[in-house]
Design a protein around this motif. Structure first.
Motif, short mmCIF file in Angstrom:
data_model
loop_
_atom_site.label_atom_id
_atom_site.label_comp_id
_atom_site.label_asym_id
_atom_site.label_seq_id
_atom_site.Cartn_x
_atom_site.Cartn_y
_atom_site.Cartn_z
N ARG A 1 20.54 -5.24 -0.42
CA ARG A 1 21.30 -4.73 0.64
C ARG A 1 21.78 -5.70 1.40
NH1 ARG A 1 16.70 -2.46 3.86
NH2 ARG A 1 16.11 -1.34 1.93
N GLY B 1 6.08 0.15 -8.24
CA GLY B 1 7.02 0.39 -7.36
C GLY B 1 6.65 -0.18 -5.97
N SER C 1 11.93 0.19 -5.11
CA SER C 1 11.75 -1.09 -5.39
C SER C 1 10.97 -1.89 -4.35
CB SER C 1 12.85 -1.96 -5.24
OG SER C 1 13.63 -2.18 -4.29
N ARG D 1 3.71 -11.50 3.50
CA ARG D 1 3.36 -11.18 2.17
C ARG D 1 3.49 -12.50 1.56
NH1 ARG D 1 2.10 -7.07 3.74
NH2 ARG D 1 2.42 -4.74 3.18
N ILE E 1 6.46 -0.08 -1.34
CA ILE E 1 5.59 0.78 -0.42
C ILE E 1 6.05 2.21 -0.52
CG2 ILE E 1 6.93 0.11 1.66
CD1 ILE E 1 4.40 -0.12 2.68
N VAL F 1 10.01 -5.15 -1.71
CA VAL F 1 11.02 -5.51 -0.80
C VAL F 1 12.33 -6.53 -1.11
CG1 VAL F 1 9.04 -7.44 0.00
CG2 VAL F 1 10.92 -6.63 1.62
N SER G 1 -3.25 -6.07 -9.37
CA SER G 1 -2.30 -6.47 -8.32
C SER G 1 -3.23 -6.94 -7.13
CB SER G 1 -1.87 -5.14 -7.96
OG SER G 1 -1.07 -5.20 -6.50
N PRO H 1 6.99 2.40 6.49
CA PRO H 1 5.48 2.17 6.95
C PRO H 1 5.41 0.49 6.59
CG PRO H 1 5.76 3.11 4.55
CD PRO H 1 7.03 3.43 5.54
N ASP H 2 4.48 -0.02 7.49
CA ASP H 2 4.46 -1.74 7.27
C ASP H 2 3.58 -2.11 6.00
OD1 ASP H 2 6.06 -2.92 9.32
OD2 ASP H 2 4.47 -2.93 10.86
C1 LIG Z 1 3.32 -5.61 -4.90
C2 LIG Z 1 2.61 -4.52 -4.27
O1 LIG Z 1 3.76 -3.83 -3.51
C3 LIG Z 1 3.46 -2.63 -2.69
O2 LIG Z 1 2.93 -3.08 -1.72
P1 LIG Z 1 3.76 -3.77 -0.34
O3 LIG Z 1 3.45 -5.34 -0.31
O4 LIG Z 1 3.59 -3.04 0.77
O5 LIG Z 1 5.27 -3.85 -0.97
P2 LIG Z 1 6.57 -3.98 -0.65
O6 LIG Z 1 7.25 -4.92 -1.32
O7 LIG Z 1 7.35 -2.43 -0.80
O8 LIG Z 1 7.05 -4.03 0.98
C4 LIG Z 1 6.74 -5.22 1.48
C5 LIG Z 1 6.83 -5.07 3.17
O9 LIG Z 1 8.28 -5.15 3.13
C6 LIG Z 1 8.79 -4.34 4.11
N1 LIG Z 1 10.30 -3.74 3.87
C7 LIG Z 1 11.19 -4.22 4.55
N2 LIG Z 1 12.46 -3.76 4.00
C8 LIG Z 1 11.91 -3.23 2.85
C9 LIG Z 1 12.77 -2.77 1.83
O10 LIG Z 1 14.04 -2.35 2.17
N3 LIG Z 1 12.20 -2.04 0.81
C10 LIG Z 1 10.69 -2.39 0.43
N4 LIG Z 1 9.95 -1.71 -0.44
N5 LIG Z 1 10.01 -2.99 1.55
C11 LIG Z 1 10.52 -3.15 2.56
C12 LIG Z 1 7.74 -3.02 3.99
O11 LIG Z 1 7.82 -1.98 4.90
C13 LIG Z 1 6.47 -3.82 3.71
O12 LIG Z 1 5.85 -4.11 4.88
C14 LIG Z 1 2.30 -2.06 -3.25
O13 LIG Z 1 2.73 -0.37 -2.90
C15 LIG Z 1 1.79 -1.93 -4.54
O14 LIG Z 1 3.04 -1.75 -5.44
C16 LIG Z 1 1.78 -3.62 -4.58
O15 LIG Z 1 0.76 -3.99 -5.71
#
Ligand SMILES: C[C@H]1O[C@H](OP(=O)(O)OP(=O)(O)OC[C@H]2O[C@@H](n3cnc4c(=O)[nH]c(N)nc43)[C@H](O)[C@@H]2O)[C@@H](O)[C@@H](O)C1=O
Ligand SMILES: NC(=O)C1=CN([C@@H]2O[C@H](COP(=O)(O)OP(=O)(O)OC[C@H]3O[C@@H](n4cnc5c(N)ncnc54)[C@H](OP(=O)(O)O)[C@@H]3O)[C@@H](O)[C@H]2O)C=CC1
Length: 324
Positions: free
Chosen positions: A188, A68, A179, A210, A70, A181, A108, A278-279
């Motif tokens: 969205r 999943g 989900s 990222r 963040i 990002v 990961s 969170p970031d």
């Molecule tokens: C693959 C990796 O994925 C997770 O880590 P993450 O890289 O932080 O993943 P993320 O895709 O959820 O977010 C990336 C960035 O994007 C921003 N962001 C903006 N708007 C949305 C938004 O609407 N949804 C989400 N989810 N993030 C958003 C969000 O705030 C963050 O700064 C791990 O927990 C772990 O599961 C793992 O291994």
């Protein structure tokens, strides 16, 4: 060659199965074994033992996990650590007990320290504190690497670990909160265009960076690593017979990513950043030189990959999209 793909209904397992089926179509003698989580709960030791003993596959690809974004990681830490540890222990140990000598598991990029030097090389593992939002998941993924290393060292197995960067593509999870990002933004922005909304909310500051890899590239890299000659794999992963990074080698800010998704979906309004969310890690770019040296690099660019994923998204009925 009897290959068990764990997690075949998931984004990555699905892409790996498509590529294995294409190989079957091209005449390779592959027998594909799959089970849904309803048919075989990989957190259940007895079920996994019985399955492995009955099937005795030649190879196992472990792409099943509790996965999943963040907020999901931050909201359900117990499930993320427990389910992933159980799945890894059961699949890796019961594969060994059933005489499986070759296994590939997916970890990961979040295994690396929050403030690891960029790009993050494989030897950055366990050199500093992890990102708190996904520490439980990361600890489970690190345990998966150490399980494979330990079985290789003690039992002479050939269990390999690939560490993917952030992935996206057809078959992704489009849950609005849980989900990752990219699917979240596709959903969205698509809805904003449909509803004529003037703004779209992006979580966090938009400043984190990222690295994204298309799932078809990830599947190709997984099969590439699985097929590598044992001597070559061992030479690259010495002295611990450990893991290999998989990524595209480039990253973008979340703001830039949102602008790409806006362009692809035709959204022309404002982006609003929600700082209550969170970031996460400020940056997590993979050093992919080890995999490049071995002969594999990504081929699907981010703009092209997002456009293709959006076309796929549009081709699905709302009921057929995964959202959990
Ligand atoms: C693959 C990796 O994925 C997770 O880590 P993450 O890289 O932080 O993943 P993320 O895709 O959820 O977010 C990336 C960035 O994007 C921003 N962001 C903006 N708007 C949305 C938004 O609407 N949804 C989400 N989810 N993030 C958003 C969000 O705030 C963050 O700064 C791990 O927990 C772990 O599961 C793992 O291994
Ligand atoms: N998506 C990403 O951005 C990234 C993913 N990864 C890793 O890649 C791998 C694949 O991820 P991805 O394809 O995105 O994940 P998905 O969530 O798309 O798929 C995971 C699959 O795991 C299966 N599964 C989960 N729990 C169980 C269980 N208890 N028993 C049996 N099967 C179970 C599910 O099967 P079913 O459908 O039958 O319920 C599901 O299809 C994971 O190891 C993940 O950690 C690593 C980095 C980034």
């Amino acid at each position: 060659m009897k290959i068990y793909v764990a997690g075949h209904r998931g984004m990555v397992g699905g892409a790996i199965c498509r590529q294995l089926k294409a190989r079957q179509g091209a005449g390779e003698a592959i027998e594909l074994i799959t089970r849904t989580s309803a048919e075989l709960d990989l957190t259940d030791q007895a079920q996994v033992a019985e399955f492995m003993q009955a099937e005795r596959p030649d190879r196992v690809i472990l792409a099943a996990a509790k996965v999943g974004g963040i907020v999901a990681n931050n909201s359900y830490p117990a499930q993320f650590i427990y389910e992933n540890l159980m799945i890894e222990c059961n699949v890796i140990h019961q594969a060994y007990a059933a005489g499986v000598t070759k296994l590939l598991q997916l970890g990961s990029s979040c295994i690396y320290p929050k403030l690891a030097e960029q790009p993050m090389a494989e030897d950055a593992l366990l050199t500093g504190p992890l990102e708190p939002t996904n520490e439980p998941y990361a600890i489970a993924k690190i345990a998966g690497i150490k399980l494979c290393e330990s079985y290789n060292r003690q039992y002479g197995t050939d269990y390999r670990s690939v560490m993917p960067t952030n992935l996206y593509g057809p078959g992704d999870n489009f849950h609005p909160k849980n989900s990752h990002v990219l699917p979240a933004l596709i959903l969205r922005f698509h809805r904003a265009v449909q509803e004529g909304a003037k703004e779209v909310v992006i979580w966090g500051s938009g400043k984190p960076m990222r690295e994204f890899l298309h799932v078809d590239d990830m599947a190709a890299a997984s099969l590439f690593v699985m097929d590598l000659d044992e001597g070559i794999y061992q030479r690259e992963t010495q002295p611990m017979l450990s893991h290999i990074n998989v990524g595209s080698g480039t990253d973008v800010t979340i703001r830039d990513l949102a602008q790409i998704v806006a362009r692809v979906t035709g959204f022309t309004g404002q982006l609003v950043f929600d700082s209550s969310k969170p970031d996460g890690a400020p940056r997590k770019l993979m050093d992919v030189s080890r995999l490049a040296r071995l002969g594999w690099t990504a081929s699907i660019g981010l703009d092209q990959g997002i456009a293709g994923t959006y076309d796929w998204f549009l081709s699905q009925s709302p009921d057929s999209l995964r959202a959990k």
